[in-house]
Design a protein around this motif. Structure first.
Motif, PDB file in Angstrom:
ATOM      1  N   LYS A  15     -47.582  86.713 100.536  1.00 47.31           N
ATOM      2  CA  LYS A  15     -46.608  87.328  99.628  1.00 47.31           C
ATOM      3  C   LYS A  15     -46.252  88.747 100.082  1.00 47.31           C
ATOM      4  CE  LYS A  15     -45.805  88.222  94.749  1.00 47.31           C
ATOM      5  NZ  LYS A  15     -46.377  88.194  93.393  1.00 47.31           N
ATOM      6  N   ASP A  16     -47.257  89.510 100.469  1.00 46.05           N
ATOM      7  CA  ASP A  16     -47.013  90.884 100.940  1.00 46.05           C
ATOM      8  C   ASP A  16     -46.222  90.889 102.239  1.00 46.05           C
ATOM      9  OD1 ASP A  16     -48.424  91.916  98.789  1.00 46.05           O
ATOM     10  OD2 ASP A  16     -50.316  91.970  99.889  1.00 46.05           O
ATOM     11  N   ILE A  17     -46.554  89.999 103.148  1.00 46.85           N
ATOM     12  CA  ILE A  17     -45.841  89.933 104.432  1.00 46.85           C
ATOM     13  C   ILE A  17     -44.385  89.535 104.191  1.00 46.85           C
ATOM     14  CG2 ILE A  17     -45.757  88.812 106.697  1.00 46.85           C
ATOM     15  CD1 ILE A  17     -48.218  90.633 106.296  1.00 46.85           C
ATOM     16  N   TYR A  18     -44.176  88.541 103.344  1.00 52.04           N
ATOM     17  CA  TYR A  18     -42.807  88.102 103.071  1.00 52.04           C
ATOM     18  C   TYR A  18     -42.004  89.206 102.387  1.00 52.04           C
ATOM     19  CZ  TYR A  18     -38.782  85.432 101.621  1.00 52.04           C
ATOM     20  OH  TYR A  18     -37.503  85.006 101.445  1.00 52.04           O
ATOM     21  N   SER A  19     -42.609  89.885 101.446  1.00 52.14           N
ATOM     22  CA  SER A  19     -41.931  90.988 100.758  1.00 52.14           C
ATOM     23  C   SER A  19     -41.541  92.083 101.750  1.00 52.14           C
ATOM     24  CB  SER A  19     -42.846  91.550  99.678  1.00 52.14           C
ATOM     25  OG  SER A  19     -42.250  92.602  99.002  1.00 52.14           O
ATOM     26  N   PHE A  20     -42.457  92.398 102.663  1.00 48.77           N
ATOM     27  CA  PHE A  20     -42.153  93.394 103.692  1.00 48.77           C
ATOM     28  C   PHE A  20     -40.992  92.925 104.564  1.00 48.77           C
ATOM     29  CE2 PHE A  20     -42.960  95.135 107.993  1.00 48.77           C
ATOM     30  CZ  PHE A  20     -42.773  96.477 107.702  1.00 48.77           C
ATOM     31  N   CYS A  21     -41.000  91.659 104.937  1.00 51.79           N
ATOM     32  CA  CYS A  21     -39.914  91.102 105.754  1.00 51.79           C
ATOM     33  C   CYS A  21     -38.584  91.181 105.013  1.00 51.79           C
ATOM     34  CB  CYS A  21     -40.209  89.652 106.136  1.00 51.79           C
ATOM     35  SG  CYS A  21     -41.588  89.461 107.284  1.00 51.79           S
ATOM     36  N   ARG A  22     -38.585  90.889 103.714  1.00 55.93           N
ATOM     37  CA  ARG A  22     -37.356  90.949 102.917  1.00 55.93           C
ATOM     38  C   ARG A  22     -36.796  92.361 102.873  1.00 55.93           C
ATOM     39  NH1 ARG A  22     -35.832  87.242  98.724  1.00 55.93           N
ATOM     40  NH2 ARG A  22     -34.191  88.772  98.384  1.00 55.93           N
ATOM     41  N   HIS A  23     -37.670  93.338 102.638  1.00 49.41           N
ATOM     42  CA  HIS A  23     -37.214  94.720 102.570  1.00 49.41           C
ATOM     43  C   HIS A  23     -36.768  95.232 103.940  1.00 49.41           C
ATOM     44  CE1 HIS A  23     -39.098  94.682  98.624  1.00 49.41           C
ATOM     45  NE2 HIS A  23     -38.337  95.715  98.356  1.00 49.41           N
ATOM     46  N   LEU A  24     -37.430  94.790 104.948  1.00 50.32           N
ATOM     47  CA  LEU A  24     -37.114  95.244 106.298  1.00 50.32           C
ATOM     48  C   LEU A  24     -35.772  94.706 106.779  1.00 50.32           C
ATOM     49  CD1 LEU A  24     -38.558  96.976 108.401  1.00 50.32           C
ATOM     50  CD2 LEU A  24     -39.514  94.904 109.348  1.00 50.32           C
ATOM     51  N   THR A  25     -35.519  93.433 106.537  1.00 51.47           N
ATOM     52  CA  THR A  25     -34.311  92.801 107.061  1.00 51.47           C
ATOM     53  C   THR A  25     -33.129  92.888 106.118  1.00 51.47           C
ATOM     54  OG1 THR A  25     -34.913  90.651 106.148  1.00 51.47           O
ATOM     55  CG2 THR A  25     -35.646  91.137 108.397  1.00 51.47           C
TER      56      THR A  25
END
Length: 171
Positions: A15-25
């Motif tokens: 969940k944390d990795i996906y959230s980071f990916c969403r904010h990053l991209t």
């Protein structure tokens, strides 16, 4: 990395990795691709992943490196073909827990203003802000993930705060 170790990582940090990916991209499809590629790369580099250390930081650094490489390739292609950058997709928000529609609207506008201000930051500052505030990582952890000195992380974080303060004075 075995299937059970991968499953453990996904359950614990997914969940944390996906959230980071969403904010990053700033894009759902790109975030999905980046998320999947992060775990695929971690499977390839299973010898380097130490579950006793900090696997979340390791996975975040993989995601950051993959994203940087993609941006670099995209910039090169754009120079050649003059493609247009896809505009940012709005993130889906969960506002059901708030009391009134007015409060939900105000919080959503406030959130979107902050989100917009963060996306306007230069990439170097944006990554630091996302890791520091969204992932709640220490300056030392960010330095290790981004492969830059601690002082540089502090400097970029300070510059980003000044920029965000100016941008968000009205709020």
């Amino acid at each position: 990395m075995t299937n059970t170790e991968l499953e453990t990582c996904i359950n614990k940090y997914g969940k944390d990795i996906y959230s980071f990916c969403r904010h990053l991209t700033c894009n759902v499809q790109e975030a999905d691709d980046l998320y999947q590629d992060t775990f695929l790369k971690s499977m390839e580099l299973d010898d380097e992943l130490d579950f006793d250390d900090n696997p979340k930081s390791y996975l975040l650094s993989i995601a950051l490196r993959i994203w940087r490489n993609r941006k670099r390739k995209f910039a090169w292609r754009r120079r050649i073909t003059e493609e247009r950058i896809v505009t940012e997709e709005r993130m889906e928000n969960e506002w059901e827990s708030m009391d009134s529609p007015e409060e939900r609207l105000l919080r959503k506008e406030e959130y979107m203003s902050v989100r917009k201000a963060v996306t306007k930051l230069p990439e170097r500052q944006k990554v630091i802000v996302l890791l520091y505030y969204m992932e709640e990582m220490s300056v030392a952890q960010i330095a290790a993930i981004a492969n830059i000195p601690v002082g540089t992380v502090k400097s970029r974080l300070h510059q980003a705060r000044i920029t965000l303060k100016k941008e968000l004075e009205d709020i």
